[in-house]
Scaffold this motif. Structure first.
Motif, PDB file in Angstrom:
ATOM      1  N   VAL A  93       0.829  -1.219   0.000  1.00 47.46           N
ATOM      2  CA  VAL A  93       0.000   0.000   0.000  1.00 47.46           C
ATOM      3  C   VAL A  93       0.859   1.263   0.000  1.00 47.46           C
ATOM      4  O   VAL A  93       0.623   2.172  -0.806  1.00 47.46           O
ATOM      5  CB  VAL A  93      -0.983  -0.006   1.191  1.00 47.46           C
ATOM      6  N   PRO A  94       1.886   1.385   0.875  1.00 50.12           N
ATOM      7  CA  PRO A  94       2.758   2.567   0.790  1.00 50.12           C
ATOM      8  C   PRO A  94       3.444   2.699  -0.569  1.00 50.12           C
ATOM      9  O   PRO A  94       3.674   3.817  -1.040  1.00 50.12           O
ATOM     10  CB  PRO A  94       3.792   2.324   1.908  1.00 50.12           C
ATOM     11  N   GLY A  95       3.768   1.570  -1.208  1.00 54.10           N
ATOM     12  CA  GLY A  95       4.366   1.623  -2.541  1.00 54.10           C
ATOM     13  C   GLY A  95       3.407   2.190  -3.572  1.00 54.10           C
ATOM     14  O   GLY A  95       3.786   3.007  -4.426  1.00 54.10           O
ATOM     15  N   ILE A  96       2.142   1.764  -3.499  1.00 50.96           N
ATOM     16  CA  ILE A  96       1.121   2.305  -4.406  1.00 50.96           C
ATOM     17  C   ILE A  96       0.917   3.793  -4.142  1.00 50.96           C
ATOM     18  O   ILE A  96       0.763   4.601  -5.080  1.00 50.96           O
ATOM     19  CB  ILE A  96      -0.201   1.526  -4.238  1.00 50.96           C
ATOM     20  N   MET A 129       6.104  -3.496  11.850  1.00 52.57           N
ATOM     21  CA  MET A 129       5.845  -3.272  10.428  1.00 52.57           C
ATOM     22  C   MET A 129       5.766  -1.781  10.116  1.00 52.57           C
ATOM     23  O   MET A 129       6.327  -1.308   9.126  1.00 52.57           O
ATOM     24  CB  MET A 129       4.552  -3.980  10.007  1.00 52.57           C
ATOM     25  N   TRP A 130       5.057  -1.042  10.958  1.00 48.46           N
ATOM     26  CA  TRP A 130       4.905   0.398  10.749  1.00 48.46           C
ATOM     27  C   TRP A 130       6.254   1.098  10.754  1.00 48.46           C
ATOM     28  O   TRP A 130       6.568   1.890   9.860  1.00 48.46           O
ATOM     29  CB  TRP A 130       3.987   0.971  11.838  1.00 48.46           C
ATOM     30  N   PHE A 131       7.079   0.793  11.758  1.00 49.39           N
ATOM     31  CA  PHE A 131       8.380   1.439  11.851  1.00 49.39           C
ATOM     32  C   PHE A 131       9.276   1.033  10.676  1.00 49.39           C
ATOM     33  O   PHE A 131      10.011   1.865  10.128  1.00 49.39           O
ATOM     34  CB  PHE A 131       9.058   1.075  13.176  1.00 49.39           C
ATOM     35  N   ILE A 189       1.634   8.376   6.401  1.00 43.39           N
ATOM     36  CA  ILE A 189       1.963   7.094   7.046  1.00 43.39           C
ATOM     37  C   ILE A 189       2.078   7.269   8.555  1.00 43.39           C
ATOM     38  O   ILE A 189       1.658   6.397   9.330  1.00 43.39           O
ATOM     39  CB  ILE A 189       3.271   6.516   6.468  1.00 43.39           C
ATOM     40  N   ILE A 190       2.654   8.405   9.007  1.00 41.60           N
ATOM     41  CA  ILE A 190       2.747   8.651  10.451  1.00 41.60           C
ATOM     42  C   ILE A 190       1.355   8.864  11.042  1.00 41.60           C
ATOM     43  O   ILE A 190       1.039   8.360  12.129  1.00 41.60           O
ATOM     44  CB  ILE A 190       3.651   9.877  10.733  1.00 41.60           C
ATOM     45  N   SER A 191       0.516   9.581  10.337  1.00 44.23           N
ATOM     46  CA  SER A 191      -0.826   9.887  10.845  1.00 44.23           C
ATOM     47  C   SER A 191      -1.747   8.681  10.813  1.00 44.23           C
ATOM     48  O   SER A 191      -2.636   8.545  11.666  1.00 44.23           O
ATOM     49  CB  SER A 191      -1.444  11.030  10.024  1.00 44.23           C
ATOM     50  N   LEU A 228      -2.141   2.024   7.445  1.00 42.84           N
ATOM     51  CA  LEU A 228      -1.814   1.862   6.029  1.00 42.84           C
ATOM     52  C   LEU A 228      -0.643   0.909   5.833  1.00 42.84           C
ATOM     53  O   LEU A 228      -0.489   0.333   4.771  1.00 42.84           O
ATOM     54  CB  LEU A 228      -1.480   3.232   5.405  1.00 42.84           C
ATOM     55  N   SER A 229       0.205   0.757   6.878  1.00 37.96           N
ATOM     56  CA  SER A 229       1.363  -0.118   6.739  1.00 37.96           C
ATOM     57  C   SER A 229       1.086  -1.569   7.114  1.00 37.96           C
ATOM     58  O   SER A 229       1.936  -2.398   6.843  1.00 37.96           O
ATOM     59  CB  SER A 229       2.532   0.356   7.579  1.00 37.96           C
TER      60      SER A 229
END
Length: 440
Positions: A182-185, A368-370, A424-426, A430-431
């Motif tokens: 998702v972050p890649g998209i 995963m998030w970090f 992503i931080i907020s 999403l991660s």
């Protein structure tokens, strides 16, 4: 002198050696060895070195690194980058700034089988830069789009740096691959929006191209079916549990080799070149990994990571402030160091610190998030002056473009990256949202 004070001196000494241009693997290994002796003994260091090479690199998990690198080199030498760009151009090349968007889309597709940002940037630049320049695109927009698009190779699975992060933190590689999707998209969408806004402000820098008809669009897909097939089989097989990441990488190598030969683009000479390039890349990565391992063992003997994590956990400092401080550190150091070195150097200290803080997430979700956030910020360093590696790749391949123009061209994409970092931080979910969906 206390062990913690020794650890501080080791960190300072390491950065000094890096700034005087000592190779990062040698710098970490040398500082780590000196620290090991200071915190233990020469005999203990020799005993560790006697078995560490074997223990580290005979691990089955590490087999995935050279295999994915080999798959990327075979894909590069198969000449599929031209087909990828042609397909992207046929579908979106008619939009304002369409060729630059096609370059970004091509980088995303090529990165899905390459796993390397530098390989993605250099390969797609050779294919897309002449076309963009021929159709009147400015040097700044052309180089900026390719430099930014190249960074997608580090995030879109399979990613060598993401694999190293998984091994360092003992996380599941498959789940991290899913988490990066998702972050890649979002990165691809963000870059295309940046291009769209840029050409609205400066329409002369990204003119439109002729629209391809439906038959041309469908014909263009014939040139990339093998890319889709490799991606689907390798990552689909890994996600579906049919084989491990290492087995999936081996399947990817075989498929790339067979399809490259069937297309007639992969000769015996290019296969040998791919093997040689893979050996060189793997040796470099493993040297950095071992140097980092020696340095991190010295830090572990000093108990610095544990003490730092304990300090922040009990300090009352808001966890988000600690995270933002790490992000700023990554942004600054990412301008001076390559992504793999940054991850190997910082994760052993930063990861336990983050895991000791309360962000309201489960340990797996937090890891995963970090990991994804770290990768995004480190990825941004590849296009951030003065030492963004992708910028120098573009400069080396397009010698007539001044470095100042390349720097100017990356500005819209740096803004897009800052926006993605904020998102992503907020919204940490999403991660790991896709991981939870697949798991359920």
């Amino acid at each position: 002198m206390t062990p913690f004070a020794i650890a501080i001196i080791l960190v300072v000494a390491l950065f000094l050696l890096i700034f005087i241009r000592m190779p990062i693997a040698l710098a970490m290994g040398l500082v780590g060895a000196v620290g090991y002796v200071q915190l233990s003994s020469t005999a203990s260091l020799l005993a560790y070195l006697n078995t560490a090479w074997v223990d580290k690199f005979m691990s089955y998990d590490f087999a995935v690194v050279p295999l994915f690198i080999l798959m990327g080199h075979l894909a590069t030498n198969s000449g599929i980058s031209a087909s990828i760009f042609a397909a992207a151009r046929a579908w979106i090349g008619h939009l304002n700034g369409g060729l630059a968007m096609a370059a970004v889309a091509g980088c995303a597709l090529f990165g899905s089988i390459s796993g390397s940002s530098l390989a993605t940037a250099s390969t797609m630049t050779r294919v897309a830069m002449p076309e963009m320049r021929k159709h009147g695109f400015s040097s700044a927009l052309s180089s900026g789009a390719l430099a930014a698009g190249g960074t997608l190779g580090i995030l879109i699975p399979p990613s060598v740096v993401l694999i190293i992060y998984a091994l360092l933190t003992e996380q599941n590689i498959v789940k991290l691959f899913l988490a990066a999707t998702v972050p890649g998209i979002l990165a691809v969408i963000g870059f295309m929006l940046a291009i769209s806004v840029y050409v609205r402000l400066y329409p002369e820098e990204g003119p439109t191209s002729e629209r391809a008809d439906l038959r041309q669009r469908l014909r263009s897909l014939r040139g990339i079916w093998h890319v889709v097939l490799i991606f689907a089989i390798v990552l689909g097989g890994i996600y579906g549990g049919f084989f491990t990441p290492a087995q999936g990488a081996a399947v990817g190598v075989v498929l790339t080799l067979i399809l490259g030969r069937l297309k007639g683009k992969l000769t015996a000479r290019s296969v040998i070149d791919s093997l040689i390039d893979t050996a060189g890349s793997t040796a470099m990565i493993f040297a950095i990994v071992f140097g980092a391992d020696l340095f991190n063992v010295a830090l572990a003997l000093s108990r610095m990571p544990v003490e730092v994590a304990g300090f922040f956990a009990g300090s009352g400092i808001p966890p988000m402030l600690v995270l933002l401080s790490m992000v700023v550190f990554y942004l600054v150091m990412g301008c001076l160091m390559d992504s793999l070195s940054m991850i190997l150097l910082t994760v052993p200290v930063f990861f336990p610190t983050i895991m000791a803080l309360d962000f309201g997430l489960t340990p797996e979700h937090l890891a995963m998030w970090f990991g994804i956030l770290s990768l995004i910020v480190v990825e941004m360093g590849l296009i951030t002056p003065p030492v963004g590696m992708n910028l120098f790749v573009i400069s080396a391949l397009a010698k007539d473009i001044p470095m100042t123009e390349i720097f100017r061209g990356t500005l819209p994409f740096i803004i897009a990256e800052f926006t993605r970092i904020a998102v992503i931080i907020s919204f940490p979910a999403l991660s790991y949202w896709l991981v939870d969906v697949v798991a359920n």
